[in-house]
Write a protein that holds these residues in place. Structure first.
Motif, mmCIF file in Angstrom:
data_model
loop_
_atom_site.group_PDB
_atom_site.id
_atom_site.type_symbol
_atom_site.label_atom_id
_atom_site.label_comp_id
_atom_site.label_asym_id
_atom_site.label_seq_id
_atom_site.Cartn_x
_atom_site.Cartn_y
_atom_site.Cartn_z
ATOM 1 N N ASN A 1 0.821 -1.207 0.000
ATOM 2 C CA ASN A 1 0.000 0.000 0.000
ATOM 3 C C ASN A 1 0.856 1.258 0.000
ATOM 4 O O ASN A 1 2.026 1.233 0.380
ATOM 5 N N THR B 1 -4.751 3.350 -3.086
ATOM 6 C CA THR B 1 -3.601 3.186 -2.198
ATOM 7 C C THR B 1 -2.921 1.835 -2.356
ATOM 8 O O THR B 1 -1.844 1.622 -1.810
ATOM 9 N N SER C 1 -3.252 -2.731 8.175
ATOM 10 C CA SER C 1 -3.166 -3.690 7.072
ATOM 11 C C SER C 1 -4.394 -4.582 7.031
ATOM 12 O O SER C 1 -4.945 -4.864 5.956
ATOM 13 N N LEU D 1 -7.279 -2.740 5.466
ATOM 14 C CA LEU D 1 -7.123 -2.612 4.016
ATOM 15 C C LEU D 1 -7.445 -3.928 3.308
ATOM 16 O O LEU D 1 -8.132 -3.951 2.280
#
Length: 227
Positions: free
Chosen positions: A103, A115, A141, A144
């Motif tokens: 990212n 991203t 993380s 995401l």
């Protein structure tokens, strides 16, 4: 599966490599939690091709030995980017070719945008990072990966400091690794742990590292967690 202590040969080889590379240093260093630590691990100093390649070998060996199942690798910005790429290359060399992604800290407003860079996040994802101090990077993380429709499944790190995390400036009884493993449900594997570092220092007390064992042991007795 987490790296073992004492007689863990891979861990001992890694600690020696980190010392030789100047990545693992001894003295007095202030941590993110405001503690004065007698040692400091800076993975950013694996700063040439040979060091990064050997580091990737340690990650790949530990990941394979752990038996963790995963479909792809994710590297959180910024240190995790180089680590994820290097580990993906080494795994492919060993016959385990998997996609990887990482990212950006800031979203790109042109080109493909967004991203995330690299392969689409799919299946079970293995996050590769250097250390885990508070678990913040891991939580970011995880968010995401889930937002992309994939499953955050495991984390591989270089060193587990095995020390208490802090929450709102207060020490808690669990480490960041234990939080991610026990509360967030992700498997965690580490190339080495603080226990491995202590074993290494115990074996080298007669050399130039003499004296550091007592300091690191005292630090662990004060801030260490129960495994």
């Amino acid at each position: 599966m987490v790296a073992g202590g004492g007689e863990d040969r891979l861990a001992q080889e890694f600690v020696q490599f980190a010392v030789d590379s100047g990545v693992l240093r001894f003295g007095q260093f202030k941590t993110k939690a405001g503690r004065l630590s007698p040692y400091f691990f800076n993975a950013g100093l694996f700063d040439d091709g040979a060091k990064l390649g050997r580091l990737a070998q340690f990650y790949a060996r530990r990941i394979i030995d752990s038996g963790i199942e995963f479909d792809m690798i994710f590297g959180p910005a910024y240190k995790g980017i180089a680590l994820a790429a290097a580990v993906a290359i080494e795994l492919a060399r060993l016959g385990r070719n998997v996609p990887y992604a990482y990212n950006r800290k800031e979203a790109k407003d042109h080109g493909e945008g967004g991203t995330l860079v690299g392969a689409p996040l799919r299946g079970k994802v293995l996050i590769v990072d250097d250390v885990m101090s508070a678990g913040t990077a891991a939580r970011e993380s995880i968010a995401l990966i889930r937002a992309a429709g994939a499953v955050p499944h495991a984390v591989a790190i270089a060193l587990d400091r095995q020390e208490k995390a802090t929450e709102q400036g207060v020490d808690v009884d669990h480490s960041a690794v234990q939080y991610v493993r026990d509360k967030l449900g992700l498997a965690v594997c580490a190339i080495a742990r603080l226990a491995d570092l202590l074993h290494y220092l115990e074996l080298h007390q007669g050399g130039e590292l003499g004296g550091h064992h007592a300091q690191v042991l005292a630090y662990r007795e004060r801030y260490g967690v129960q495994e």
